[in-house]
Design an enzyme around this catalytic site. Sequence first.
Site, PDB file in Angstrom:
ATOM      1  N   HIS B  91       0.996  -1.114  -0.026  1.00  0.00           N
ATOM      2  CA  HIS B  91      -0.086  -0.129  -0.290  1.00  0.00           C
ATOM      3  C   HIS B  91       0.892   1.332  -0.024  1.00  0.00           C
ATOM      4  O   HIS B  91       0.641   2.080  -0.802  1.00  0.00           O
ATOM      5  CB  HIS B  91      -0.736  -0.119   1.354  1.00  0.00           C
ATOM      6  CG  HIS B  91      -1.645   1.435   1.533  1.00  0.00           C
ATOM      7  ND1 HIS B  91      -2.545   1.872   0.992  1.00  0.00           N
ATOM      8  CD2 HIS B  91      -1.212   2.262   2.315  1.00  0.00           C
ATOM      9  CE1 HIS B  91      -2.970   3.066   1.219  1.00  0.00           C
ATOM     10  NE2 HIS B  91      -2.352   3.384   2.311  1.00  0.00           N
ATOM     11  N   ASP B 120       6.381  21.176 -26.679  1.00  0.00           N
ATOM     12  CA  ASP B 120       6.275  19.648 -25.885  1.00  0.00           C
ATOM     13  C   ASP B 120       7.528  19.775 -24.947  1.00  0.00           C
ATOM     14  O   ASP B 120       8.091  20.671 -24.667  1.00  0.00           O
ATOM     15  CB  ASP B 120       6.544  18.805 -26.988  1.00  0.00           C
ATOM     16  CG  ASP B 120       5.851  17.412 -26.718  1.00  0.00           C
ATOM     17  OD1 ASP B 120       6.437  16.922 -25.411  1.00  0.00           O
ATOM     18  OD2 ASP B 120       5.261  16.866 -27.600  1.00  0.00           O
ATOM     19  N   TRP B 156       7.195  -0.040   4.056  1.00  0.00           N
ATOM     20  CA  TRP B 156       7.707   0.731   2.681  1.00  0.00           C
ATOM     21  C   TRP B 156       9.050   1.136   2.975  1.00  0.00           C
ATOM     22  O   TRP B 156       9.847   1.453   2.198  1.00  0.00           O
ATOM     23  CB  TRP B 156       6.618   1.674   2.169  1.00  0.00           C
ATOM     24  CG  TRP B 156       6.875   3.017   2.716  1.00  0.00           C
ATOM     25  CD1 TRP B 156       6.349   3.570   3.784  1.00  0.00           C
ATOM     26  CD2 TRP B 156       7.569   4.194   2.389  1.00  0.00           C
ATOM     27  NE1 TRP B 156       6.549   4.817   4.244  1.00  0.00           N
ATOM     28  CE2 TRP B 156       7.565   5.244   3.321  1.00  0.00           C
ATOM     29  CE3 TRP B 156       8.282   4.370   1.118  1.00  0.00           C
ATOM     30  CZ2 TRP B 156       8.148   6.467   3.133  1.00  0.00           C
ATOM     31  CZ3 TRP B 156       9.100   5.964   1.085  1.00  0.00           C
ATOM     32  CH2 TRP B 156       8.780   6.730   1.806  1.00  0.00           C
ATOM     33  N   SER B 184      12.373   5.631 -13.770  1.00  0.00           N
ATOM     34  CA  SER B 184      11.467   6.382 -14.278  1.00  0.00           C
ATOM     35  C   SER B 184      11.534   7.694 -13.798  1.00  0.00           C
ATOM     36  O   SER B 184      11.196   8.840 -14.504  1.00  0.00           O
ATOM     37  CB  SER B 184       9.995   5.686 -14.021  1.00  0.00           C
ATOM     38  OG  SER B 184       9.023   6.528 -14.546  1.00  0.00           O
ATOM     39  N   SER B 185      11.387   7.998 -12.604  1.00  0.00           N
ATOM     40  CA  SER B 185      11.218   9.308 -11.715  1.00  0.00           C
ATOM     41  C   SER B 185      12.422  10.139 -12.461  1.00  0.00           C
ATOM     42  O   SER B 185      12.266  11.403 -12.636  1.00  0.00           O
ATOM     43  CB  SER B 185      11.305   9.242 -10.545  1.00  0.00           C
ATOM     44  OG  SER B 185      10.478   8.118  -9.871  1.00  0.00           O
ATOM     45  N   HIS B 268      13.595  11.722   3.303  1.00  0.00           N
ATOM     46  CA  HIS B 268      12.893  13.162   3.780  1.00  0.00           C
ATOM     47  C   HIS B 268      12.853  14.009   2.596  1.00  0.00           C
ATOM     48  O   HIS B 268      11.577  14.574   2.293  1.00  0.00           O
ATOM     49  CB  HIS B 268      13.689  13.928   5.117  1.00  0.00           C
ATOM     50  CG  HIS B 268      12.588  14.783   5.652  1.00  0.00           C
ATOM     51  ND1 HIS B 268      11.428  14.244   6.475  1.00  0.00           N
ATOM     52  CD2 HIS B 268      12.130  15.778   5.408  1.00  0.00           C
ATOM     53  CE1 HIS B 268      10.662  15.321   6.607  1.00  0.00           C
ATOM     54  NE2 HIS B 268      11.041  16.425   5.884  1.00  0.00           N
ATOM     55  N   GLU B 270      12.164  13.064  -0.247  1.00  0.00           N
ATOM     56  CA  GLU B 270      11.090  12.361  -1.107  1.00  0.00           C
ATOM     57  C   GLU B 270       9.783  12.894  -0.583  1.00  0.00           C
ATOM     58  O   GLU B 270       8.669  13.245  -1.172  1.00  0.00           O
ATOM     59  CB  GLU B 270      10.940  10.877  -0.788  1.00  0.00           C
ATOM     60  CG  GLU B 270       9.855  10.091  -1.279  1.00  0.00           C
ATOM     61  CD  GLU B 270       9.692   9.930  -2.595  1.00  0.00           C
ATOM     62  OE1 GLU B 270      10.729  10.420  -3.301  1.00  0.00           O
ATOM     63  OE2 GLU B 270       8.604   9.605  -3.174  1.00  0.00           O
ATOM     64  N   TYR B 272       8.985  16.007   0.344  1.00  0.00           N
ATOM     65  CA  TYR B 272       8.846  17.349  -0.047  1.00  0.00           C
ATOM     66  C   TYR B 272       8.539  16.921  -1.513  1.00  0.00           C
ATOM     67  O   TYR B 272       7.880  17.818  -2.379  1.00  0.00           O
ATOM     68  CB  TYR B 272      10.018  18.230   0.082  1.00  0.00           C
ATOM     69  CG  TYR B 272       9.778  18.471   1.725  1.00  0.00           C
ATOM     70  CD1 TYR B 272       8.913  19.329   2.009  1.00  0.00           C
ATOM     71  CD2 TYR B 272      10.609  17.811   2.520  1.00  0.00           C
ATOM     72  CE1 TYR B 272       8.733  19.705   3.437  1.00  0.00           C
ATOM     73  CE2 TYR B 272      10.602  17.946   4.041  1.00  0.00           C
ATOM     74  CZ  TYR B 272       9.522  18.865   4.408  1.00  0.00           C
ATOM     75  OH  TYR B 272       9.560  19.040   5.841  1.00  0.00           O
ATOM     76  N   SER B 283      -1.227  27.478  -5.286  1.00  0.00           N
ATOM     77  CA  SER B 283      -0.800  28.790  -5.717  1.00  0.00           C
ATOM     78  C   SER B 283      -1.348  29.186  -6.928  1.00  0.00           C
ATOM     79  O   SER B 283      -1.217  30.095  -7.353  1.00  0.00           O
ATOM     80  CB  SER B 283       0.627  28.859  -5.832  1.00  0.00           C
ATOM     81  OG  SER B 283       1.346  28.429  -4.440  1.00  0.00           O
ATOM     82  N   HIS B 317      15.322  12.995  11.956  1.00  0.00           N
ATOM     83  CA  HIS B 317      14.067  13.310  12.906  1.00  0.00           C
ATOM     84  C   HIS B 317      12.929  12.003  12.650  1.00  0.00           C
ATOM     85  O   HIS B 317      12.091  11.785  13.637  1.00  0.00           O
ATOM     86  CB  HIS B 317      13.316  14.461  12.738  1.00  0.00           C
ATOM     87  CG  HIS B 317      12.604  14.520  11.495  1.00  0.00           C
ATOM     88  ND1 HIS B 317      12.678  15.637  10.719  1.00  0.00           N
ATOM     89  CD2 HIS B 317      11.911  13.776  10.547  1.00  0.00           C
ATOM     90  CE1 HIS B 317      12.064  15.880   9.472  1.00  0.00           C
ATOM     91  NE2 HIS B 317      11.565  14.387   9.499  1.00  0.00           N
ATOM     92  N   HIS B 318      13.421  11.230  11.847  1.00  0.00           N
ATOM     93  CA  HIS B 318      12.612  10.006  11.653  1.00  0.00           C
ATOM     94  C   HIS B 318      13.305   8.747  12.654  1.00  0.00           C
ATOM     95  O   HIS B 318      12.605   7.763  12.611  1.00  0.00           O
ATOM     96  CB  HIS B 318      12.614   9.384  10.257  1.00  0.00           C
ATOM     97  CG  HIS B 318      11.999  10.236   9.403  1.00  0.00           C
ATOM     98  ND1 HIS B 318      10.667  10.021   9.093  1.00  0.00           N
ATOM     99  CD2 HIS B 318      12.396  11.360   8.654  1.00  0.00           C
ATOM    100  CE1 HIS B 318      10.284  11.203   7.989  1.00  0.00           C
ATOM    101  NE2 HIS B 318      11.320  11.790   7.889  1.00  0.00           N
ATOM    102  N   THR B 343       7.299  26.921   5.505  1.00  0.00           N
ATOM    103  CA  THR B 343       5.899  26.573   5.311  1.00  0.00           C
ATOM    104  C   THR B 343       4.886  27.114   5.502  1.00  0.00           C
ATOM    105  O   THR B 343       3.833  27.390   4.956  1.00  0.00           O
ATOM    106  CB  THR B 343       5.824  24.940   5.797  1.00  0.00           C
ATOM    107  OG1 THR B 343       7.072  24.181   5.360  1.00  0.00           O
ATOM    108  CG2 THR B 343       4.658  24.214   5.194  1.00  0.00           C
ATOM    109  N   LYS B 346       4.180  30.106   3.220  1.00  0.00           N
ATOM    110  CA  LYS B 346       3.207  29.840   2.117  1.00  0.00           C
ATOM    111  C   LYS B 346       1.906  29.656   2.629  1.00  0.00           C
ATOM    112  O   LYS B 346       0.949  30.303   1.966  1.00  0.00           O
ATOM    113  CB  LYS B 346       3.811  28.281   1.753  1.00  0.00           C
ATOM    114  CG  LYS B 346       5.200  28.179   1.004  1.00  0.00           C
ATOM    115  CD  LYS B 346       5.109  26.641   0.198  1.00  0.00           C
ATOM    116  CE  LYS B 346       6.119  27.033  -0.742  1.00  0.00           C
ATOM    117  NZ  LYS B 346       5.460  27.785  -2.044  1.00  0.00           N
ATOM    118  N   ARG B 465       1.905   1.497  14.872  1.00  0.00           N
ATOM    119  CA  ARG B 465       1.734   1.363  13.760  1.00  0.00           C
ATOM    120  C   ARG B 465       1.842   0.055  13.343  1.00  0.00           C
ATOM    121  O   ARG B 465       2.434  -0.678  13.939  1.00  0.00           O
ATOM    122  CB  ARG B 465       1.969   2.469  12.886  1.00  0.00           C
ATOM    123  CG  ARG B 465       3.547   2.472  12.809  1.00  0.00           C
ATOM    124  CD  ARG B 465       4.262   3.627  12.179  1.00  0.00           C
ATOM    125  NE  ARG B 465       4.230   3.694  10.912  1.00  0.00           N
ATOM    126  CZ  ARG B 465       4.963   4.189   9.992  1.00  0.00           C
ATOM    127  NH1 ARG B 465       5.999   4.993  10.473  1.00  0.00           N
ATOM    128  NH2 ARG B 465       4.925   4.138   8.798  1.00  0.00           N
TER     129      ARG B 465
END
Lengths: 381, 541, 208
Positions: B91, B120, B156, B184-185, B268, B270, B272, B283, B317-318, B343, B346, B465
């Site tokens: 998931h 293009d 994950w 791909s990315s 991390h 990732e 963002y 925006s 921090h993780h 943040t 924004k 979790r």
Amino acid sequence: MKLVKFISWLSLATVGFSAIAVETGRSDLNLRKGVSDISHQVYDLHMLMFYICVVIAVVVFGVMFYSMFAHRKSTGAKPANFHESVKVEIAWTVIPFLILIFMAVPAANTLIDMEDVSEADITILVTGSQWKWHYEYRENDIDFFSVLATQPEQIANKFDKGENYLLEVDRPLVIPTGKKVRFLITSDDVIHSWWVPDFAVKKDANPGFINEAWTNVNEPGIYRGQCAELCGKDHGFMPVVVIAKEPAEYEAWVNEQEAIARRAREEEQRLLAMNMSMEELMTTGERVYKAVCAACHQVNGEGLPGVFPALKGSKMALEDIDGHIDIIVNGSPGTSMASFARQLTMSEIAAVTTYERNAWGNNTGDMVQAKDVNAIMNGEE
Amino acid sequence: MSTATENVQDTPSTDHGAADHHDDHHHHIPKGITRWLFTTNHKDIGTLYLWFAFIMFLVGGAMAMVIRAELFQPGLQIVEPNFFNQMTTVHGLIMVFGAVMPAFTGLANWLVPMMIGAPDMALPRMNNWSFWILPFAFLILLASLFMEGGGPAFGWTFYAPLSTTYSGDSTALFVFSVHIMGISSIMGAINVIVTIFNMRAPGMTYMKLPMFVWTWLITAFLLIAVMPVLAAAVTMVLTDKFFGTSFFDAAGGGDPVMFQHIFWFFGHPEVYIMILPAFGIISHIVPTFSRKKLFGYASMVYATVSIALLSFIVWAHHMFTTGMPVFAEMFFMIATMLISVPTGVKVFNWVATMWRGSISFEVPMLFAIAFIVLFTIGGLSGLMLAITPVDFQYHDTYFVVAHFHYVLVTGAIFSIMAAAYYWLPKWTGKMFDIGLAKAHFWCSLVSVNVLFFPMHFVGLAGMPRRIPDYALQFADFNKWISVGGFAFGLSQLIFLWLLIKACRKQGEPVSSQVWEGAEGLEWEIPSPAPYHTFETPPVVK
Amino acid sequence: MTNQKIDISSANEQESGLNNQTLVREQPNHSKTVGKILLAVVGMFGFGFALVPLYDVFCDITGINGKTSNEAAVYEAVEVDTSRMITVDFITRTNSGMPWEFEAQTQQVKVHPGKMSEVAFYVRNPTKRDIIAQAVPSVSPGTASLYMNKTECFCFQHQPLKAGEEAIMPMVFYIDPQLPEDITFFTLQYTLYDITESAQPADVVAMN
């Protein structure tokens, strides 16, 4: 200004409401205050952060919703033209910054208090392994495994679930109140995490490395927690239960445990010289199998294909007796098969080996006795 | 955007000379499956990405339904724990790499050329490749679920040694599929960067770029910086498991905690990658429906850049519970708290954009407003999580699950839905079914909060979790969470229905501007956007 | 960016009445940009692996993971700090699947920083097979590992033991007097791993 009034009224109401909600002591809504000075500090810090966040949210959303209401097109609002203001930008960069400093100071203080490394009164080595905890008292001759005590039938919804469903173990950790207890935490296989919310202690158990945490519990009681780091199939089934006792009671408990450990060793020696009957072996074996082995190899001995091997009809369980005992005693490095030499007595290993060789149609008729296990353990075979 | 534009795309040109990237332009649009297989058209590829992302969203969502069904009641009812772990793992992987990221890439494909006045993407053939390897990556990942022993079951985040020594053979497939997703990315990111660098219309200076283009440019740089690190991490997992290295094995001199450092060095930024394009979308939408220019354009750009830069120094921090010296904990706590400053800027800018505007509440705006509120809730719980001493209590509980679902579902996914509603009429030339869209919005909004809000409570009360079964005190809330989950899942079928209707070109025709107040190059070309746009560049003043 | 300027000027020309031909986009040099980005991609992939040694260096400087150095320290004649007494607690563990007996002969020592001490560890291989072991050290609190200088340690090499053999393994160390004031007690854990399968052939020779 209308807006300011509106927002201050709204924030007061929200904070008041959330305060009532969280302070009424509904333990299922909020963090527990816990039973140590540190856990109280952590709780206060949590509440402080929470209220700050609520106020920020109310102010920001208040302005936004006010604007949505007052400046909506359907009432004929005409758009203003401004789209830049360095002053405002600086203000809302600097003000949050100041709020952050205000938040960081108490957080840093608590952190320093938590990481106090001064000498402890009692040190306990906590070792996680798939899916149990092992506790070893460094100052005393006590060590034991602590595994989930909830019946499998409760988990399978066949029996009613008890009050402490999934939060009960066969042998809880016992610590004294009012003493600094240090936990040295490590692991035998994957990463686990030893967590008791009431102590505000959560530390990862990393294989090959030790971590430390400590607590000083104020009130006697039973405190429950769980493994917090995903550690494989039964991650949800390895709770932590700690009983905090008054120092005198704790001393009595320690003496009793040391005596029990001595007697168990004597009993072990006595059993070495004895042979158990097939019936005894099978009864004990079945009990041990269901408690210890069935989590992976399943009650029907068929394992989980591709994950845990089957014992039913396996070559090892049908032919290789020494190999069979050896893998239970020493485990198999690099797999989930752990060593059970410390968790089970020699007679239990003998019984469970016998059981595995004669259950589910593995009718080898082999009987394994404690002395055979002893021989493998000491390399005498 | 303050771009007075002169649209010259209709100018017939007889000699395209060196400017022409296409062999087939101005001819017929190819038909049938080959159109989609061999297409190099940014709009086709954008559509492919978006549909792929939506299908993956439904597949990943179906897995979430399995998880929620199992957690509806205490006890094990539907799946056994090993399969449960596979569901949580796949998931997560599908939603991150299969739904959110391809959806943003799809939007970039559709919109970036149209917003900067390019005909293009810069590298159309690579564009085709970067999409078409993606389905194979996910086929491999999904196929691994049917292997003996099942698919990846280590979360994950695939922490070693659970993903190395103690994992099944399907790990090889997992590593392979993550490699393909990464390639791909990276190709997608290269395309975006080259397009924005080299193909802007005359006069489209950097500080005139639409916000979505800006945020995607920065996102693309983040992708370039961290996807290779993920590739390195999975490669190390592969060699540790199958080729006897010991990067993460203490016995051979490695360190399992190092895995987490490397993973979160990717992980991390990732996070963002999955939210910066969302900031860009919001925006665009907020100014349009407030009929007022975006407040503080420059500060929005600087805030995005600072968020991206800060994202590289907060990874640990993780990992507060892995055991770190106090000074490291302090450093990562303060660095993490700092991210809330840009943040916050924004969010304040969006609110200031609405302030004294002339606000109307069309469906994209509804999603945008929900985004601002719910993303901010997720941001504030993130601020709480940054505080190390309390993070020891929150870490690895449902509080964290609530936090990142607020940021990713009501953040990233809501922004994607807002974007879909905002630009869909431009793509199809027809207004979507507004009644259905409103039903989709309100059903999603209510159910998503029933789904994720109580997770804060069970998390604080102590529910870890990634567990398939839980203690009785969590039962009431979990029931509600599951009900919310099913409702949210069903609500997305409304969206599916709406999208099918839109793709069959049902609905009222729309003008080229579509929304009163919409500004930007993409609103100056006809609706539906022609197959080829801006073959001669517009002039931006 | 220079491209951009040219574009703008060509656009200006167009405004001043030139025909559309001049407006045609100049072929941008994509391959140069792509080349640079690809270089960055390859560089970052390499950086992913470079994080492994970088992490070790970082740990050596900060003691973040509590690993002690795996090379012998050279004893520097430092002044013994008799005003402080540091307790070092030794924990010996064998990993699951490692059948050796492994014990510290002294479970705890109290030493002055700067003073050399020796601790002996007892090992026995009770099985019928030859086993090569590797001891992995870990110190808690991690910071203390920076000040734990081992001049001699069994953990620097693989430890082979034949079936039934036993041995005493020495470890000589001193604590750097720079040890932070707040640390008065730390723990050193050794975990023994069975590495027979992955050990280098040289060790097997050494065993015979």
